[in-house]
Enzyme design. Sequence first.
Site, PDB file in Angstrom:
ATOM      1  NE  ARG A  40      -2.859  -0.708   3.396  1.00  0.00           N
ATOM      2  CZ  ARG A  40      -3.752  -0.686   4.368  1.00  0.00           C
ATOM      3  NH1 ARG A  40      -5.039  -0.822   4.086  1.00  0.00           N
ATOM      4  NH2 ARG A  40      -3.399  -0.538   5.616  1.00  0.00           N
ATOM      5  CG  ASP A  41       3.629   4.458   1.268  1.00  0.00           C
ATOM      6  OD1 ASP A  41       3.311   5.181   0.288  1.00  0.00           O
ATOM      7  OD2 ASP A  41       4.268   4.899   2.239  1.00  0.00           O
ATOM      8  CB  ILE A  42       4.989   0.330  -3.981  1.00  0.00           C
ATOM      9  CG1 ILE A  42       4.790  -1.000  -3.252  1.00  0.00           C
ATOM     10  CG2 ILE A  42       6.142   0.250  -4.994  1.00  0.00           C
ATOM     11  CD1 ILE A  42       4.372  -2.143  -4.141  1.00  0.00           C
TER      12      ILE A  42
END
Length: 181
Positions: free
Chosen positions: A44-46
């Site tokens: 969820r935070d690449i």
Amino acid sequence: CAGGEMMEWVAKQEQDLRTEDVSRIAFQLLTAVDHCAKHHIIHRDIKPENIMFTQPTPKAEIRMIDFGSGVMDDPAAELDEGAELGRHTTFAGSAFYISPEMFQRTYKQATDVWSAGVTLYVLVAGYPADQLQKAFNILQTAKGRDLKKLPNMPENMPESYYDMLEGLLVYRHKKRKSAAE
């Protein structure tokens, strides 16, 4: 991770990135995203700040870090494609890298594939701070977009790069390729 974050690593390189470098980094990033998917993890935070290089050398391997926003996916929910069961609704991530379905607060693993695609665009073109809204609008358009018109794209990128981006940045998440594909 002595090579630092992705953009730090790029800046330290004595030569410009070559097609082979981009290909290698893309393969490693998508392999990491696929590994997470196989283990039912949605990062969820690449983004470039969460991609580290093991060494400052040109052929260094990458590591995906910062799973603080990550969540476990429910593999049983995959059995019922039409149901909302198994969809996540918590908004997470960094705005420029967020998938369209994340903005709609109903997403699955494919959100990470989108973020990896945007990260690979930034790897090649740099972060388009001066044209951020233009880049965001192109990325978030469902129809008729031309990824070759993204800000700062080098003119000499092979078609295979754009083919890869097209597969990763499909607006409709159900039609988006998986990281393995």
